[in-house]
Design a protein around this motif. Structure first.
Motif, mmCIF file in Angstrom:
data_model
loop_
_atom_site.group_PDB
_atom_site.id
_atom_site.type_symbol
_atom_site.label_atom_id
_atom_site.label_comp_id
_atom_site.label_asym_id
_atom_site.label_seq_id
_atom_site.Cartn_x
_atom_site.Cartn_y
_atom_site.Cartn_z
ATOM 1 N N GLU A 158 0.816 -1.216 0.000
ATOM 2 C CA GLU A 158 0.000 0.000 0.000
ATOM 3 C C GLU A 158 0.847 1.264 0.000
ATOM 4 O O GLU A 158 0.424 2.295 -0.527
ATOM 5 N N ILE A 159 2.032 1.196 0.589
ATOM 6 C CA ILE A 159 2.914 2.362 0.576
ATOM 7 C C ILE A 159 3.358 2.660 -0.848
ATOM 8 O O ILE A 159 3.280 3.806 -1.320
ATOM 9 N N GLY A 160 3.804 1.627 -1.550
ATOM 10 C CA GLY A 160 4.212 1.801 -2.943
ATOM 11 C C GLY A 160 3.051 2.238 -3.818
ATOM 12 O O GLY A 160 3.207 3.092 -4.696
ATOM 13 N N ASP A 161 1.868 1.661 -3.566
ATOM 14 C CA ASP A 161 0.681 2.030 -4.340
ATOM 15 C C ASP A 161 0.305 3.496 -4.111
ATOM 16 O O ASP A 161 -0.118 4.184 -5.039
ATOM 17 N N ILE A 286 -8.246 5.904 -3.112
ATOM 18 C CA ILE A 286 -7.973 5.075 -4.284
ATOM 19 C C ILE A 286 -7.157 3.849 -3.879
ATOM 20 O O ILE A 286 -7.426 2.729 -4.325
ATOM 21 N N VAL A 287 -6.171 4.052 -3.032
ATOM 22 C CA VAL A 287 -5.249 2.979 -2.650
ATOM 23 C C VAL A 287 -5.886 2.001 -1.656
ATOM 24 O O VAL A 287 -5.750 0.785 -1.793
ATOM 25 N N SER A 288 -6.569 2.542 -0.645
ATOM 26 C CA SER A 288 -7.136 1.696 0.407
ATOM 27 C C SER A 288 -8.490 2.263 0.833
ATOM 28 O O SER A 288 -8.604 2.906 1.874
ATOM 29 N N PRO A 289 -9.532 2.035 0.031
ATOM 30 C CA PRO A 289 -10.842 2.645 0.264
ATOM 31 C C PRO A 289 -11.503 2.266 1.575
ATOM 32 O O PRO A 289 -12.352 3.004 2.072
#
Length: 355
Positions: A158-161, A286-289
């Motif tokens: 999730e950090i990279g995303d 967007i990354v972690s809804p």
């Protein structure tokens, strides 16, 4: 205020808001704020002011119904007992102030009780109250919350995303992409700084251009309480910051002459905490809804990553600017379980085949 720093301006704003609150409270409340001024920050005193405003509003509505707020005397406070304070805490679950209904969490109730304890203590020590009645009331039980953060493991990154989304704008609406074309480098620098240093949102907003030293990959922040501290960043942060400073920030010549802030709004003024909160929320959705990611959660992400890498709670506390390591332990001790599991797997009881 143009010649004042961001933090000086913020302190002045806090004092002005506090003065407006105190004017509507009983006269002796001013004595309390004068008494605690040397050992508290303007922001702390403002929060005291908000809490006392709710308390006196409660007293005038529920306890001394024949009195306006400014008519409540110290002798009236002396007549209150622990059950009245408990009634106040119960009242906070659903109350009306200035025509607006509010609902206080257990954490909020605990803060207000702490304010009352400090308030009563001041007048008790001055022999103006016979007892510190709020100390007879038990603090509300605060349930520990799960640490919300961006996760990176064998299955997800999730950090990279998050960083990819900020840089590419993928997943944004058409309107958001129009703004993203202008703010991409700034937003990338902000998100990278959060994730790479664990900086607080107030510290980030308060950064000036001359606070950053690319020769040593460091910057100076103003911590809670006004202390200045030097933080260091890695090459990834340095790259994102330098690109922003050398392109976007240097192009704003007018802003450079009149505004020292590192991060600027679209109006070429110091970016606000609200704007930073909104931009973090925009990309995080967007990354972690399913997670409610805020700037503070990005700070938690940094703290978690640092603790997993070092296993040293004191290093994490120092980097995050926690005065008490117990504060750090409370938030990151659960991660120790992951470290224990890895440690267990690191031990082999049988010799390798090659031995």
């Amino acid at each position: 205020m143009k010649n004042k720093s961001y933090f000086e301006e913020r302190e002045i704003a806090c004092i002005e808001r506090l003065n407006a609150i105190v004017e509507k409270l009983p006269y002796y409340v001013q004595d309390f704020f004068i008494g605690v001024e040397l050992r508290t920050s303007p922001l702390t005193r403002l929060n005291y002011g908000y809490d006392l405003r709710v308390f006196f509003d409660f007293l005038s509505k529920k306890v001394f119904r024949d009195k306006n707020i400014d008519q409540i005397k110290l002798s009236d406070l002396a007549a209150l007992d622990a059950s009245d304070i408990e009634y106040f805490l119960s009242y906070l679950s659903h109350y009306n102030i200035n025509g607006k209904y509010e609902r206080c969490t257990e954490t909020g109730k605990a803060r207000k009780l702490s304010t009352l304890r400090a308030f009563y203590k001041y007048f008790f020590n001055k022999n103006l109250l016979p007892a510190n009645t709020p100390t007879k009331v038990t603090m509300p039980k605060i349930h520990e919350k799960e640490i919300v953060r961006l996760d990176t493991n064998d299955k997800i990154d999730e950090i990279g995303d998050m960083l990819y989304t900020v840089e590419s704008g993928q997943g944004l609406t058409k309107r958001q992409k129009d703004f993203h074309n202008v703010t991409r480098l700034r937003d990338t620098a902000i998100i990278t700084l959060f994730l790479g240093t664990g900086i607080r949102i107030s510290e980030l907003v308060g950064l000036n251009v001359d606070d950053v030293d690319f020769n040593t990959n460091s910057f100076v922040v103003t911590r809670k309480g006004g202390n200045r501290a030097t933080l260091y960043f890695n090459e990834e942060v340095a790259s994102a910051l330098s690109v922003y400073v050398e392109t976007v920030r240097k192009d704003k010549k007018t802003a450079l002459e009149n505004e020292k802030a590192l991060f600027l709004s679209l109006q070429d003024r110091r970016i606000s905490t609200r704007t930073v909160q909104e931009l973090v929320k925009k990309y995080a959705r967007i990354v972690s809804p399913l997670k409610k990611i805020t700037p503070h959660k990005l700070r938690s992400t940094f703290g978690t990553s640092l603790y997993k890498k070092t296993g040293d709670i004191y290093v994490v506390a120092d980097c995050l600017g926690h005065k008490d390591v117990n504060t750090t332990k409370k938030h990151y001790a659960a991660i120790t379980e992951d470290i224990r599991k890895k440690a267990a797997q690191a031990i082999s009881l049988k010799p390798d085949d090659g031995e």
